[in-house]
Write an enzyme that holds these catalytic residues in place. Structure first.
Site, PDB file in Angstrom:
ATOM      1  N   GLU A 338      13.378 -21.118 -36.262  1.00 23.66           N
ATOM      2  CA  GLU A 338      12.791 -20.901 -37.591  1.00 23.66           C
ATOM      3  C   GLU A 338      13.559 -19.834 -38.343  1.00 23.66           C
ATOM      4  OE1 GLU A 338      10.941 -23.170 -38.389  1.00 23.66           O
ATOM      5  OE2 GLU A 338      10.321 -23.884 -36.412  1.00 23.66           O
ATOM      6  N   GLU A 367      18.283 -28.471 -41.199  1.00 22.36           N
ATOM      7  CA  GLU A 367      18.120 -28.465 -39.742  1.00 22.36           C
ATOM      8  C   GLU A 367      19.390 -27.958 -39.050  1.00 22.36           C
ATOM      9  OE1 GLU A 367      15.271 -29.039 -38.448  1.00 22.36           O
ATOM     10  OE2 GLU A 367      15.646 -29.331 -36.304  1.00 22.36           O
TER      11      GLU A 367
END
Lengths: 574, 574
Positions: A338, A367
């Site tokens: 994250e 991503e």
């Protein structure tokens, strides 16, 4: 051009309309992010119904602003002369968002939202009862509606054979495992997966033909299909014709690598057994964010059931993690993952914050940053040379562990049935499985009721494992229940882009490994900020990667990375 | 009626338009509340600018929905035949909100928002420099704009000589001390204060004529004035002509009471000196909320610099408190105060949650509940019979304190210069001071640059104290800096309504004191829920109080309560 301009109404009016619309859209998107963040962190249990209504009301306002005739008219006027490259990029991106939002009839938007909500409810029930048939009718409905949505979006794809600059307007969030209560956008959500036309292979012998059931070869390279229209909402410009052969190639070399690693001895990880206090783990995750360079003045970390990240604004980025006292690596890699998303969001140009350009151009590129920081950096030996002593200060039981042992334990490879438990080697096989199946569903080559059997067969072929139940097979992910068909491949694109970007960073940044071993991640973060984060939606994902590295989308760097790293770790020739 | 109805277009269409608009408004208001809550609790420091933009964007969407021609047209049609009492009440309330929002020109709305933001900035600077003149030009601008807004709203007041049913659409929140960053609504904010025409009294002899400088008598009872239009945004239906004589009477008996109590010996509070651990205080505040009956499944408490409460929805109510380790009573009474607001919000009828009826009809009535739970209940002897043993479990140093001593210490009366430090006896004198001055400002009887001197003089007259600096005088409150002229009197209305409601509860609920002494607050909460909370905006504040108690707005119950309680506590004949 000047003569033509003189004949038209002043463009300034058009530009002001667009600038004001973009600022409104960004502000409303930021509000949506906060409502979603709160939903997963602090919202009291009974607040869910009202939260759904609050999100729906803001999203309706967003949709109204984005599709308004004034914006359409201003786009038409502004497009006629956008000589400034930034304005041209903005117009392109806003046009993309506008078209994707405006093409879908309101009735369909409502039907999708309803079907998504019912899909998630049915999926929960089906999991509890471990019975796919409870979920199947809802999934059928979702596939039908998404196909209808794809049909409506086709003209946008045909128009934009030119390059695209970003996913449909939606919250900037990245949820690793979208939580059931997570608000669903009304924009496009679409996936690209290879055709499951030929019967899924059963044998275990390696090779691309067997492993993927022959994806890609079947898709005419230039023909646009329904899946493309959904994929385009997550990964603008990406097409099945491009993605399927790439995944086919990836699976082709990945399956034998996994087989060789499976036969090698497991690394020892016994020192990770036992209980590690949650508070100490939490403090270490905050230390990790500081090492990464995540700015605590412009973001924060909290806890949630499913880790996720949301960028309300470059100045306000929310991360979450979760802690298991018996799995000390879980919070560490969740925070690094994250944190990578968070660095991207904080690294967007402040000057773009009121503009449609101030966002990542695709889910895959976003991503790539979670994967890069989690895996390429976070599972490397130099990183743990810097960080293991700090970890051992918080978790004294790890004080005696040699850094090599810790590094090996953090890189165990093991086939598993469940995607979220997968390591970085086997992970993409889980994605290939889902891509094949969802593409076949959208093409009408596979019926929903055939899904569990197809899953079993393809899982055996790709991973050498069949699910024992529906719950650890076809029901394991929430994505399809939310109507998110076409999302899964962006995970693999992220892995591939991450490897290519990192390989270039190693070439370009002198002494990168040494800096990391000193705990100095600033050189890498600065390089990525300049090459990737600050670009925003000025270019599409592949163009950003190509400009940064000289390479476009490829699995070559990823292959080299995995084979080198795991060959050395396991002492196996790959 | 049926024959007329048949001749018109079907009302269902109008009604559906209104129902859908109300649901949207409520949802957007809930979102605004969450953004404000987060701003004061978890938002990272650099997120403030984006937050302002997010709030402005949602508030613009709210304003657009509320003032849309479709809503206006549907209101006109629905008003023609609203025989169902609930529908009639909804139409009345929505008409009120619509008119207040639609009457103010968009340019003025923007100018006010801008002036409020600049006002708060200048106020902060002025406080830091302890120099009123830094703030004065901004306040002049705010007063002028608010007067202009009042002029625009006059027709609404003239139209509604009939009863009104609620404050202008805005977030449902109650901030005790609105924080500087707090989002400001664009709706009305107005205050009623008696004229400062006659020179402020200097003497100390008691009596209404002296103490208030003769408010009320000067205002023709039936003439509507600018202040009324602002006040109406907080306390619908309330007018200077009604409020000024009431405050005059209140001040008349309050000043001598304060003087007598000031001459009596102080209660001992030495056992409250020292350090009381924050974590233990926090746990006790949560215990207090449980005792009150605040539902933790439908709300939560967090910490913030300035305590406040916000109802996103009856199912999601946010409270905050603050803890000082050297002032153990601070968190306790802050939690009881916000808890009272929270019980009101949670007690609104769930069936009204998508309707304009699901809200308190006025700020004063809302405040009555914070005051009732904080003071009438929370500073009573029976309450501490139940709670002191629990408090002593968390703060063992209080274990030996007799409940009578604790009760006396929690009810110390002392004149102070600063409103937020005031006890329940002196508090309303601070309000009378502000009411007088802001009314005079709006009437043009007092100039902004004369404000510090007028403050000093009136403070001396009412409280027997002059401010030592601007910062603890005219600059102490943020309200005026936010343009909140007309808000202060609602605090006093809250005190008066609280006393009247509690007196009725004592008459109607058999054994109320005994139940409280057992820690059982359910009978009181049920009574208030039925008589007040569930009514929502079906009636105006005074009507709700009258229906519950047989009494309208009066200071009689408050006078009896204060004189009885403090007479006994201080052993003085009041």
């Amino acid at each position: 051009m000047p003569d033509r301009a003189a004949a038209r109404p002043p463009r300034d009016g058009a530009w002001e309309t667009l600038a004001s619309a973009m600022a409104d859209l960004r502000a409303l998107q930021g509000a949506v992010c906060l409502l979603q963040w709160d939903q997963e962190t602090y919202m009291p249990p009974r607040g869910a119904e009202a939260r759904g209504e609050q999100l729906a009301a803001i999203q309706a306002a967003l949709h109204e602003r984005l599709t308004s005739p004034r914006v359409a008219e201003a786009l038409d006027r502004a497009e006629q002369d956008a000589s400034d490259p930034d304005r041209a990029a903005m117009i392109r991106a806003l046009r993309f968002d506008h078209e994707r939002a405006a093409r879908v009839p309101p009735d369909l938007v409502r039907a999708l939202a309803q079907a998504q909500a019912e899909g998630v409810d049915a999926w929960k029930d089906a999991r509890a009862q471990n019975a796919f048939q409870v979920f199947a009718p809802r999934l059928e409905r979702l596939v039908a509606l998404r196909r209808e949505q794809a049909d409506a979006l086709m003209p946008v794809l045909e128009r934009s054979s030119r390059r695209q600059v970003s996913p449909a307007v939606r919250a900037q969030g990245q949820a690793d495992e979208p939580a059931p209560e997570r608000a669903r956008g009304t924009g496009g959500a679409g996936f690209i997966a290879p055709p499951a036309r030929s019967p899924p292979g059963q044998a275990n012998e390696p090779g691309p033909e067997r492993a993927t059931g022959g994806p890609g070869g079947a898709a005419p390279p230039s023909k646009i299909e329904a899946y493309d229209a959904l994929l385009d909402g997550y990964e603008p410009g990406m097409r099945v014709a491009r993605l399927a052969p790439l995944l086919e190639h990836l699976v082709g070399w990945l399956v034998p690598v996994v087989e060789k690693l499976e036969r090698a001895p497991r690394p020892d990880a016994s020192f990770l057994e036992g209980t590690f206090p949650a508070e100490a783990q939490w403090r270490f995750t905050l230390e990790l964010l500081a090492i990464l360079g995540f700015d605590p003045g412009a973001g924060r970390q909290d806890r949630s059931v499913h880790p996720f990240s949301l960028g309300l604004d470059p100045s306000d980025v929310r991360l979450t993690t979760r802690i298991f006292e018996d799995q000390p690596l879980s919070a560490i890699f969740s925070t690094l993952h994250e944190g990578g998303h968070g660095l991207y969001e904080q690294g967007l140009a402040a000057a773009d914050r009121r503009s449609v350009l101030g966002a990542a151009p695709s889910m895959g590129l976003h991503e790539s940053q979670s994967r890069l920081w989690e895996n390429l950096v976070g599972r490397s030996l130099p990183f743990w040379r810097a960080c293991l002593p700090r970890l051992a200060r918080e978790l004294p039981r790890l004080a005696g562990v040699p850094v090599d042992s810790f590094h090996r334990a953090a890189n165990r490879v093991e086939r598993s049935r469940v995607r979220v438990d997968a390591d970085e080697v086997t992970y993409n096989l889980h994605i290939a499985l889902r891509f094949e199946l969802e593409l076949a569903l959208l093409r009408g080559e596979l019926r929903v009721r055939e899904l569990p059997d197809a899953w079993s067969a393809r899982s055996e072929a790709l991973l050498g494992l069949r699910p024992e139940t529906d719950a650890d097979g076809v029901l394991q992910d929430i994505h399809w229940a939310q109507g998110d068909l076409g999302y899964f491949p962006t995970y693999t694109l992220g892995n591939l882009y991450a490897a290519t970007l990192y390989a270039a960073a190693e070439r370009e940044i002198a002494g990168l490994g040494e800096a990391i071993a000193q705990g100095d991640l600033a050189p890498l973060r600065r390089w990525l900020t300049e090459k990737v984060y600050r670009v925003g939606r000025r270019k599409d994902a592949e163009e950003i990667v190509r400009d940064a590295t000289g390479e476009g989308l490829t699995d070559r760097d990823f292959e080299r990375y995995l084979k080198t790293k795991y060959g050395a770790l396991y002492g196996v020739a790959l």
